[in-house]
Design a protein around this motif. Structure first.
Motif, mmCIF file in Angstrom:
data_model
loop_
_atom_site.group_PDB
_atom_site.id
_atom_site.type_symbol
_atom_site.label_atom_id
_atom_site.label_comp_id
_atom_site.label_asym_id
_atom_site.label_seq_id
_atom_site.Cartn_x
_atom_site.Cartn_y
_atom_site.Cartn_z
ATOM 1 N N SER A 155 -3.676 3.375 5.323
ATOM 2 C CA SER A 155 -5.105 3.416 5.030
ATOM 3 C C SER A 155 -5.796 2.291 5.784
ATOM 4 O O SER A 155 -5.165 1.533 6.517
ATOM 5 C CB SER A 155 -5.340 3.278 3.526
ATOM 6 N N GLU A 207 -5.977 -1.750 2.521
ATOM 7 C CA GLU A 207 -5.694 -0.537 1.737
ATOM 8 C C GLU A 207 -6.224 -0.640 0.308
ATOM 9 O O GLU A 207 -5.707 -0.013 -0.613
ATOM 10 C CB GLU A 207 -4.203 -0.199 1.770
ATOM 11 N N THR A 231 -7.623 2.877 -1.095
ATOM 12 C CA THR A 231 -6.597 3.782 -1.618
ATOM 13 C C THR A 231 -6.165 3.348 -3.009
ATOM 14 O O THR A 231 -6.015 4.175 -3.922
ATOM 15 C CB THR A 231 -5.388 3.819 -0.673
ATOM 16 N N ARG A 239 -8.830 5.891 4.192
ATOM 17 C CA ARG A 239 -8.404 5.644 5.570
ATOM 18 C C ARG A 239 -9.525 5.157 6.482
ATOM 19 O O ARG A 239 -9.270 4.874 7.654
ATOM 20 C CB ARG A 239 -7.800 6.929 6.155
#
Length: 438
Positions: free
Chosen positions: A52, A56, A59, A319
């Motif tokens: 991602s 991240e 996420t 992402r």
């Protein structure tokens, strides 16, 4: 439309097979499923699938929002039989689950989109075909064998190619065009960056372009590759062999494949895309148009004012922007602002109970992403089928245990008070139809 197996039937199948020593092909819980996929996939493939943006955090926020949202069941309400079906854009689907568009599926399995399409057909689940597919949309649609499919559109800087994609999607029988809006630039993805890996430069995930007559007609006009020239090395020789294989598949020369990769990277995103551009898309197609990547209520209101046909609340699975709001947290305000427009949601869907939470907060359906790609990497078509069956089985059992008779009856009354709002009264003895339009 095939009738989905109930959760009890799926459980029974697994347990009976277990008597003979046969266990499921793929793990039935999200974390073990991802871990098993990591063992099966190459380092480059898993980085692309699981990675991602940035640290991240988006996420993790997506997953945390589903974890934070709590369900409250009712008892003794007679929910022996459940109706999982939903209506979208004038079509009735067997469940609220659709398979999200995921690019470069060849990283997980050689059959890629074809294996996913066959699995979707076998389970009667709609599949949103990706612009970044590993096989041309015509082949993937044929593998769907009449099961509904939609087409996800990346709108690049070459309108001729974009229009050609839309026209091709119509000819395949797609029921809708889903315009992805959150990738006008490629997000900062450290897992891929640390490996120096962008699959498109290896001619992976660009089958829609390599098979498109308009895109192919541009290959006699060179495009300067972004980032200069790669160093000569054994790794570059392996890339050349990959290019050669793609060239043979699509009846192109090695030079044309290299030009295709450079042209794709230079044109597939369009940072200048604006609301007024959507009027051109409406001229190009008679299909319903949904906007994917809507997170702000004002964007939902603008879409409704401009006569779009539906929305997908999505942050691209985390992402694109590190630190973006979780989709489940954004969903209620977008649903309220959208009015009669149907709203779907993706990013963070992992389980059947996640589907129930999303529908309770106003989504009409959900798009499942990474889990089915993990199943593909572990066991190909059969792995995708098992992931689909497991998620739907858990959704069916969740409905029954909540005391709800149909997917369309889910509303905020099944949610605990708190961040998701106060619950409303609900007559659990009478199945409710959605009051929102198709």
């Amino acid at each position: 439309m095939p009738r989905p197996a109930t959760g009890r039937q799926r459980q029974g199948e697994i347990f009976v097979q277990g008597l003979g020593g046969r266990r499921p092909l793929v793990p039935t819980a999200p974390a073990p499923l991802e871990a098993a996929a990591q063992r099966h996939l190459s380092e480059v493939a898993f980085a692309y699938v699981a990675g991602s943006a940035g640290a991240e955090r988006t996420t993790r926020a997506n997953l945390a929002a589903f974890e934070r949202t709590k369900l409250v069941p009712r008892r003794l309400v007679g929910s022996h039989a459940r109706d999982l079906s939903v209506t979208l854009l004038g079509h009735t689907y067997r469940s609220p689950l659709l398979l999200a568009p995921i690019g470069v599926l060849e990283l997980a399995h050689p059959q890629a989109d074809l294996a996913v399409a066959r699995a979707a057909h076998a389970e009667g689940i709609p599949y949103v075909l990706s612009s970044q597919a590993s096989y041309p949309m015509e082949q993937v649609a044929a593998a769907m064998n009449g099961t509904p499919h939609w087409f996800q559109l990346y709108w690049g800087t070459d309108d001729g190619v974009t229009r050609s994609f839309v026209q091709r999607a119509e000819r395949t029988g797609a029921q809708a065009i889903v315009v992805t809006l959150d990738t006008t630039l490629l997000g900062w993805r450290p897992r891929d960056l640390d490996l120096g890996s962008l699959p498109f430069l290896r001619a992976q995930g660009i089958a829609q372009y390599l098979s498109d007559p308009v895109f192919r007609s541009r290959l006699n006009v060179p495009v300067a590759p972004a980032g200069g020239s790669p160093p000569r090395s054994p790794a570059l020789l392996r890339v050349a062999l990959q290019h050669l294989a793609k060239a043979r598949t699509f009846d192109l020369s090695s030079t044309q494949i290299r030009e295709a990769c450079a042209r794709f990277v230079a044109t597939y995103t369009n940072p200048a895309l604006g609301w007024d551009d959507l009027a051109r898309l409406r001229e190009w197609t008679r299909l319903p148009i949904l906007l994917k990547g809507i997170m702000h209520p004002e964007d939902a209101r603008e879409a409704a004012r401009r006569g779009l046909d539906g929305l997908v609340v999505s942050n691209h699975g985390g992402r694109q922007i590190d630190g973006e709001q979780a989709t489940l947290d954004a969903l209620p305000a977008v649903v309220e602002a959208a009015g009669d427009l149907p709203v779907l949601v993706d990013s963070g869907i992992r389980t059947g109970s996640d589907i129930a939470k999303a529908l309770a907060l106003g989504a009409r359906a959900v798009l499942l992403g990474r889990p089915y790609m993990y199943g593909l990497g572990i066991a190909g078509e059969a792995g995708v089928r098992e992931v689909i069956r497991n998620v739907i089985a858990e959704f069916d059992l969740t409905l029954g245990l909540l005391g709800v008779r149909s997917a369309r009856a889910l509303d905020a009354s099944v949610l605990a008070p708190g961040e998701t709002g106060q619950p409303k009264d609900r007559d659990t003895n009478t199945p409710m139809e959605s009051s929102r339009g198709d």
